[in-house]
Design an enzyme around this catalytic site. Structure first.
Site, PDB file in Angstrom:
ATOM      1  N   GLY A  81       4.010  -0.451  -8.372  1.00 13.81           N
ATOM      2  CA  GLY A  81       4.287  -1.827  -7.411  1.00 13.81           C
ATOM      3  C   GLY A  81       4.992  -2.954  -8.139  1.00 13.81           C
ATOM      4  O   GLY A  81       4.402  -3.514  -8.983  1.00 13.81           O
ATOM      5  N   GLY A 127       6.397  -5.621  -6.774  1.00  8.72           N
ATOM      6  CA  GLY A 127       6.428  -6.718  -6.262  1.00  8.72           C
ATOM      7  C   GLY A 127       6.033  -7.701  -6.956  1.00  8.72           C
ATOM      8  O   GLY A 127       6.080  -7.796  -8.293  1.00  8.72           O
ATOM      9  N   GLY A 137       2.914  -6.939  -9.499  1.00  2.00           N
ATOM     10  CA  GLY A 137       3.095  -5.999 -10.238  1.00  2.00           C
ATOM     11  C   GLY A 137       4.702  -6.464 -11.481  1.00  2.00           C
ATOM     12  O   GLY A 137       4.122  -6.224 -12.599  1.00  2.00           O
ATOM     13  N   ASP A 172       8.276   1.691  -8.320  1.00  3.42           N
ATOM     14  CA  ASP A 172       7.896   1.211  -6.717  1.00  3.42           C
ATOM     15  C   ASP A 172       8.624   2.229  -5.997  1.00  3.42           C
ATOM     16  O   ASP A 172       9.644   2.967  -6.393  1.00  3.42           O
ATOM     17  CB  ASP A 172       8.640  -0.186  -6.644  1.00  3.42           C
ATOM     18  CG  ASP A 172       8.300  -0.925  -5.585  1.00  3.42           C
ATOM     19  OD1 ASP A 172       7.659  -1.905  -5.635  1.00  3.42           O
ATOM     20  OD2 ASP A 172       8.466  -0.621  -4.417  1.00  3.42           O
ATOM     21  N   ARG A 206      -8.393  -9.061   4.598  1.00  2.00           N
ATOM     22  CA  ARG A 206      -8.405  -8.106   3.644  1.00  2.00           C
ATOM     23  C   ARG A 206      -8.576  -6.615   3.994  1.00  2.00           C
ATOM     24  O   ARG A 206      -8.149  -5.682   3.914  1.00  2.00           O
ATOM     25  CB  ARG A 206      -9.090  -8.180   2.527  1.00  2.00           C
ATOM     26  CG  ARG A 206      -8.699  -9.413   1.653  1.00  2.00           C
ATOM     27  CD  ARG A 206      -9.592  -9.321   0.217  1.00  2.00           C
ATOM     28  NE  ARG A 206      -9.106 -10.629  -0.449  1.00  2.00           N
ATOM     29  CZ  ARG A 206      -9.433 -11.620  -0.645  1.00  2.00           C
ATOM     30  NH1 ARG A 206     -10.547 -11.890   0.189  1.00  2.00           N
ATOM     31  NH2 ARG A 206      -9.159 -12.339  -1.523  1.00  2.00           N
ATOM     32  N   ASN A 216      -5.472  -4.749  -2.719  1.00  2.00           N
ATOM     33  CA  ASN A 216      -6.678  -5.252  -1.643  1.00  2.00           C
ATOM     34  C   ASN A 216      -6.767  -4.010  -0.403  1.00  2.00           C
ATOM     35  O   ASN A 216      -5.681  -3.578  -0.200  1.00  2.00           O
ATOM     36  CB  ASN A 216      -6.346  -6.506  -1.095  1.00  2.00           C
ATOM     37  CG  ASN A 216      -6.995  -7.644  -2.003  1.00  2.00           C
ATOM     38  OD1 ASN A 216      -7.978  -7.258  -2.677  1.00  2.00           O
ATOM     39  ND2 ASN A 216      -6.157  -8.698  -2.023  1.00  2.00           N
ATOM     40  N   ARG A 226     -10.211 -19.234 -10.685  1.00  3.60           N
ATOM     41  CA  ARG A 226      -9.839 -20.143  -9.387  1.00  3.60           C
ATOM     42  C   ARG A 226     -10.942 -21.299  -9.664  1.00  3.60           C
ATOM     43  O   ARG A 226     -10.894 -22.550  -9.627  1.00  3.60           O
ATOM     44  CB  ARG A 226      -9.847 -19.521  -8.270  1.00  3.60           C
ATOM     45  CG  ARG A 226      -8.384 -18.924  -8.005  1.00  3.60           C
ATOM     46  CD  ARG A 226      -8.551 -18.169  -6.624  1.00  3.60           C
ATOM     47  NE  ARG A 226      -7.108 -17.784  -6.487  1.00  3.60           N
ATOM     48  CZ  ARG A 226      -6.904 -16.717  -5.601  1.00  3.60           C
ATOM     49  NH1 ARG A 226      -7.797 -15.762  -5.127  1.00  3.60           N
ATOM     50  NH2 ARG A 226      -5.670 -16.191  -5.614  1.00  3.60           N
ATOM     51  N   HIS A 258     -14.668  -8.718  -3.638  1.00  2.00           N
ATOM     52  CA  HIS A 258     -13.638  -9.350  -3.713  1.00  2.00           C
ATOM     53  C   HIS A 258     -13.253 -10.083  -2.308  1.00  2.00           C
ATOM     54  O   HIS A 258     -12.570  -9.302  -1.381  1.00  2.00           O
ATOM     55  CB  HIS A 258     -12.341  -8.944  -4.385  1.00  2.00           C
ATOM     56  CG  HIS A 258     -11.000  -9.679  -4.387  1.00  2.00           C
ATOM     57  ND1 HIS A 258     -11.140 -11.163  -4.822  1.00  2.00           N
ATOM     58  CD2 HIS A 258      -9.950  -9.869  -4.040  1.00  2.00           C
ATOM     59  CE1 HIS A 258      -9.870 -11.643  -4.896  1.00  2.00           C
ATOM     60  NE2 HIS A 258      -9.121 -10.861  -4.404  1.00  2.00           N
TER      61      HIS A 258
HETATM   62  N1  LIG Z   1      -7.316  -8.111  -6.604  1.00  2.00           N
HETATM   63  C1  LIG Z   1      -6.816  -9.469  -6.357  1.00  2.00           C
HETATM   64  O1  LIG Z   1      -7.474 -10.321  -6.874  1.00  2.00           O
HETATM   65  C2  LIG Z   1      -5.437  -9.433  -6.022  1.00  2.00           C
HETATM   66  C3  LIG Z   1      -4.837 -10.565  -6.041  1.00  2.00           C
HETATM   67  C4  LIG Z   1      -3.687 -10.698  -5.381  1.00  2.00           C
HETATM   68  C5  LIG Z   1      -2.824  -9.737  -4.590  1.00  2.00           C
HETATM   69  N2  LIG Z   1      -3.705  -8.630  -4.531  1.00  2.00           N
HETATM   70  C6  LIG Z   1      -3.098  -7.526  -3.921  1.00  2.00           C
HETATM   71  O2  LIG Z   1      -2.200  -6.747  -4.581  1.00  2.00           O
HETATM   72  C7  LIG Z   1      -1.277  -6.021  -3.855  1.00  2.00           C
HETATM   73  C8  LIG Z   1       0.100  -6.376  -4.117  1.00  2.00           C
HETATM   74  O3  LIG Z   1       0.173  -7.782  -3.725  1.00  2.00           O
HETATM   75  P1  LIG Z   1       1.800  -8.336  -4.106  1.00  2.00           P
HETATM   76  O4  LIG Z   1       1.971  -9.715  -3.527  1.00  2.00           O
HETATM   77  O5  LIG Z   1       2.513  -7.706  -5.312  1.00  2.00           O
HETATM   78  O6  LIG Z   1       2.718  -7.708  -2.709  1.00  2.00           O
HETATM   79  P2  LIG Z   1       4.193  -7.204  -2.632  1.00  2.00           P
HETATM   80  O7  LIG Z   1       4.356  -6.966  -1.246  1.00  2.00           O
HETATM   81  O8  LIG Z   1       5.020  -8.129  -3.554  1.00  2.00           O
HETATM   82  O9  LIG Z   1       4.382  -5.879  -3.538  1.00  2.00           O
HETATM   83  C9  LIG Z   1       3.885  -4.515  -3.398  1.00  2.00           C
HETATM   84  C10 LIG Z   1       4.535  -3.488  -3.798  1.00  2.00           C
HETATM   85  O10 LIG Z   1       4.108  -2.275  -3.778  1.00  2.00           O
HETATM   86  C11 LIG Z   1       5.349  -1.383  -3.157  1.00  2.00           C
HETATM   87  N3  LIG Z   1       4.886  -0.232  -2.717  1.00  2.00           N
HETATM   88  C12 LIG Z   1       4.320  -0.069  -1.554  1.00  2.00           C
HETATM   89  N4  LIG Z   1       4.042   1.306  -1.247  1.00  2.00           N
HETATM   90  C13 LIG Z   1       4.353   1.897  -2.558  1.00  2.00           C
HETATM   91  C14 LIG Z   1       4.007   3.371  -2.957  1.00  2.00           C
HETATM   92  N5  LIG Z   1       3.535   4.223  -2.299  1.00  2.00           N
HETATM   93  N6  LIG Z   1       4.548   3.498  -4.314  1.00  2.00           N
HETATM   94  C15 LIG Z   1       4.800   2.478  -5.044  1.00  2.00           C
HETATM   95  N7  LIG Z   1       4.966   1.399  -4.698  1.00  2.00           N
HETATM   96  C16 LIG Z   1       4.730   1.104  -3.452  1.00  2.00           C
HETATM   97  C17 LIG Z   1       6.206  -2.270  -2.397  1.00  2.00           C
HETATM   98  O11 LIG Z   1       7.448  -1.686  -2.184  1.00  2.00           O
HETATM   99  C18 LIG Z   1       6.023  -3.605  -2.933  1.00  2.00           C
HETATM  100  O12 LIG Z   1       7.163  -3.724  -3.992  1.00  2.00           O
HETATM  101  C19 LIG Z   1      -1.655  -6.517  -2.460  1.00  2.00           C
HETATM  102  O13 LIG Z   1      -2.411  -5.290  -1.804  1.00  2.00           O
HETATM  103  C20 LIG Z   1      -2.525  -7.511  -2.539  1.00  2.00           C
HETATM  104  O14 LIG Z   1      -3.155  -7.993  -1.601  1.00  2.00           O
HETATM  105  C21 LIG Z   1      -5.005  -8.312  -4.929  1.00  2.00           C
END
Ligand SMILES: NC(=O)c1ccc[n+]([C@@H]2O[C@H](COP(=O)([O-])OP(=O)(O)OC[C@H]3O[C@@H](n4cnc5c(N)ncnc54)[C@H](O)[C@@H]3O)[C@@H](O)[C@H]2O)c1
Length: 311
Positions: free
Chosen positions: A9, A11, A14, A33, A88, A120, A151, A175
């Site tokens: 990921g 994004g 990541g 990704d 979520r 999530n 936080r 969470h």
């Molecule tokens: N656990 C926590 O405390 C916490 C905190 C923040 C975000 N998150 C979660 O983390 C995740 C990512 O958040 P983000 O802001 O980076 O989102 P984002 O949309 O910026 O990035 C997600 C990335 O995953 C990629 N992706 C989708 N399907 C894929 C696959 N099958 N294989 C490889 N890559 C794939 C997308 O192309 C994208 O680049 C979300 O689910 C978010 O809710 C969790």
């Protein structure tokens, strides 16, 4: 030999995690990704900051998994992020498919890796990755408590106008809205916060912590938090790779601890070279235990949906 960390990921969370791991020279980084060009472009951009920042690690971007072979840690952030107004839980089935597929790909190429889940709904995604990988519980860990705790620590430090570093806190549970900030174990350089603020203020900060993710989403409008999530994930990576044995709240598979069976729930653990090296079972008050039970029930509900829909 250098360590290797794969981040799936590329994004917001990541890419920022990859950048922090590289900047701290913790390991070579592979960024994966599905979107063509994104991991390649971001990793090259990160690499080009190496001469300026002075770090010597390899950073590779790819749409495949062969480059991830023999990773020490795989951080999974792939999936869709929560949008405004989206709970979520709405993310559940979409991200289930993503996490299952990703985990199968990484597990066969890095059978000894430690998985850190970020996607999530976190606790249910940990459950999915554990099932898809078959890895022991020491090596499947969810990032949530470190962020929730950060936080809470931020809000307390701001309120008291003291150093952020001086505030120690512990947030347990799933969470989500049912997380359990443990006020009793929260202090400023050893001074319990109950000595420093009134109950009303504490309650307000606890509530703000519970709503911490949603507060950021409200500001950003598209997408959710990523700087603090990436920093929190990097702290876990560092504790493992340097065998620091930090005690951090992480989502782990409980097998009877705290009276919870077969679920990932956030509890204090020791993170070292083997992954989860110890789970601390602290004595909770009746109120805290009740809140943790409620939080576990919320996680159970999601896992039940997954079990039902993936039969
Ligand atoms: N656990 C926590 O405390 C916490 C905190 C923040 C975000 N998150 C979660 O983390 C995740 C990512 O958040 P983000 O802001 O980076 O989102 P984002 O949309 O910026 O990035 C997600 C990335 O995953 C990629 N992706 C989708 N399907 C894929 C696959 N099958 N294989 C490889 N890559 C794939 C997308 O192309 C994208 O680049 C979300 O689910 C978010 O809710 C969790």
């Amino acid at each position: 030999m250098r360590k290797k960390v794969t981040v799936v990921g590329a994004g917001n969370v990541g890419a920022n995690t990859a950048q922090k791991v590289a900047a701290k020279e913790l390991a070579d980084v592979v960024l994966v990704d599905v979107v063509e060009g994104v991991p390649q472009g971001k990793s090259l951009d990160m690499l080009e900051s190496a001469p300026v920042e002075g770090y010597d690690v390899k950073i590779t971007g790819t749409n495949g998994y062969d480059e991830t072979a023999d990773s020490d840690i795989v951080v999974i952030t792939a999936g869709i992020a929560r949008k405004p107004g989206m709970s979520r839980d709405d993310l559940l089935m979409t991200n289930y498919g993503v996490i299952k597929g990703v985990t199968e790909q990484v597990a066969k190429r890095s059978p000894n890796a430690i998985l850190i889940l970020v996607t999530n709904p976190l606790d249910a995604m940990c459950w999915t990755a554990a099932k898809a990988s078959g890895f022991p519980r020491e090596r499947v860990i969810g990032m949530a408590g470190v962020l929730d705790t950060a936080r809470f620590r931020t809000f307390i430090a701001e309120e008291l106008n003291v150093s952020f570093e001086n505030v120690t806190a512990m947030v347990l549970g799933g969470h989500g809205d049912t997380m359990v900030p443990l006020v009793r174990f929260t202090n400023v350089s050893g001074i319990p916060i109950t000595e420093l603020m009134d109950q009303q203020t504490i309650d307000r900060l606890v509530q703000r912590t519970r709503d911490g993710g949603a507060e950021i989403v409200r500001h950003l409008k598209t997408g959710s938090a990523y700087y603090a999530p990436a920093a929190s994930t990097c702290e876990m990576v560092e504790s493992i790779l340097k065998d620091k044995k930090k005690v951090l709240p992480c989502a782990v598979h409980l097998e009877g601890e705290y009276g919870i069976h077969g679920l990932f729930v956030g509890v204090p653990v020791k993170l070292g070279a083997k992954g989860v090296e110890q789970i601390y079972e602290i004595k909770l008050s009746a109120e805290e235990a009740g809140a943790l039970k409620k939080s576990a029930a919320a996680v159970q509900e999601l896992v039940d949906v997954l079990k039902e829909k993936t039969k």
